[in-house]
Write a protein that holds these residues in place. Sequence first.
Motif, PDB file in Angstrom:
ATOM      1  N   PRO A 128       0.802  -1.226   0.000  1.00  0.00           N
ATOM      2  CA  PRO A 128       0.000   0.000   0.000  1.00  0.00           C
ATOM      3  C   PRO A 128       0.833   1.273   0.000  1.00  0.00           C
ATOM      4  N   ASP A 129       2.167   1.152   0.180  1.00  0.00           N
ATOM      5  CA  ASP A 129       3.029   2.333   0.158  1.00  0.00           C
ATOM      6  C   ASP A 129       3.448   2.739  -1.248  1.00  0.00           C
ATOM      7  N   LEU A 130       3.049   1.994  -2.262  1.00  0.00           N
ATOM      8  CA  LEU A 130       3.414   2.348  -3.629  1.00  0.00           C
ATOM      9  C   LEU A 130       2.781   3.677  -4.025  1.00  0.00           C
ATOM     10  N   VAL A 131       3.597   4.577  -4.547  1.00  0.00           N
ATOM     11  CA  VAL A 131       3.134   5.898  -4.987  1.00  0.00           C
ATOM     12  C   VAL A 131       3.761   6.196  -6.343  1.00  0.00           C
ATOM     13  N   ALA A 132       2.931   6.592  -7.296  1.00  0.00           N
ATOM     14  CA  ALA A 132       3.458   6.963  -8.612  1.00  0.00           C
ATOM     15  C   ALA A 132       4.311   8.217  -8.488  1.00  0.00           C
ATOM     16  N   LEU A 133       5.501   8.191  -9.082  1.00  0.00           N
ATOM     17  CA  LEU A 133       6.408   9.335  -9.032  1.00  0.00           C
ATOM     18  C   LEU A 133       6.112  10.366 -10.097  1.00  0.00           C
ATOM     19  N   HIS A 134       5.332  10.001 -11.087  1.00  0.00           N
ATOM     20  CA  HIS A 134       4.919  10.915 -12.152  1.00  0.00           C
ATOM     21  C   HIS A 134       3.658  10.331 -12.760  1.00  0.00           C
ATOM     22  N   ARG A 135       3.080  11.035 -13.697  1.00  0.00           N
ATOM     23  CA  ARG A 135       1.823  10.583 -14.291  1.00  0.00           C
ATOM     24  C   ARG A 135       1.898  10.611 -15.801  1.00  0.00           C
ATOM     25  N   LEU A 136       1.126   9.729 -16.397  1.00  0.00           N
ATOM     26  CA  LEU A 136       0.841   9.787 -17.824  1.00  0.00           C
ATOM     27  C   LEU A 136      -0.650  10.052 -17.986  1.00  0.00           C
TER      28      LEU A 136
END
Length: 295
Positions: A128-136
């Motif tokens: 649950p700690d996964l966080v996107a570092l950028h977005r598409l």
Amino acid sequence: MMSASSPDLSAASRVHLPEGTWPTVLDFLVDRFPSVGRDAWAERMREGRVLGADGLPIAVGDPFRAGAVVRYFRDVGAEAVIPFAERIVHVDEHLVVVDKPHFLPVMPAGRFVEETLSRRVVRALGNPDLVALHRLDRGTAGLVLFSACPSTRDAYQRLFRERRIDKTYEALAAPLPDLTFPLTRATRIERGEPFFRMREVDGEPNAWTRIDTIDRRGDRWRYALQPVTGRKHQLRVHMMGLGAPLIGDALYPDPMTEDPTDFSNPLRLLASELRFVDPLDGRERVFRSDRILDD
């Protein structure tokens, strides 16, 4: 009512509180997400659906603290299933790299919560700690980096803030035989009308893209796009400005009504390569997508 003792935090959206003068968390959320409304946010808080980083409920009157993490559960109806699969390219203790399909949003927003890359990857890896570092953009396919460890997250985020990560995209668009490649498009991009579209305006440039060609055959050339900056819709706006809007673009040059169940004409834009020096150990990291843009 949701149990505050054991909520499924992997199902929650997340926001980091910025610097600001909001008196309470509720005031910030109302200002940040005006379409939800104060009464709805207050009701979510009373039901235990707005939580701190520790998983404990945030109350209506709790004070705003810049830097804190707020997790919240959104109200959505039935979601349209996105019938395309992501591929996990790399996993280690600190970093996850995922190859995203067209049409799949990266983060929960609007009508999409479960059918998002973030939720799928959290479920697949159980972190649950996964966080996107950028977005598409939802329409863009290709590589997305996720931070897997909060203690090293800022080191990877600095790669983006300090422009120390090289991103290459492939795109399909009409031929531009009168231009000499490679070239750099440098213009000023600002928000246009309606609010979700961007536009080029006169003024000092704030957006730079290096553009080259990969394949010039036929009536659809294949381009290599390397954004130096990261303005919203930058690649799409720059290609339109050159006279070659991307094939399958539902926003540029003219917005079209989007059917969320129509997957017949994807945006021909692919985040094909990410290259950077790893801030933790100094080695060069290169990741490439296996996807191929369909003519």
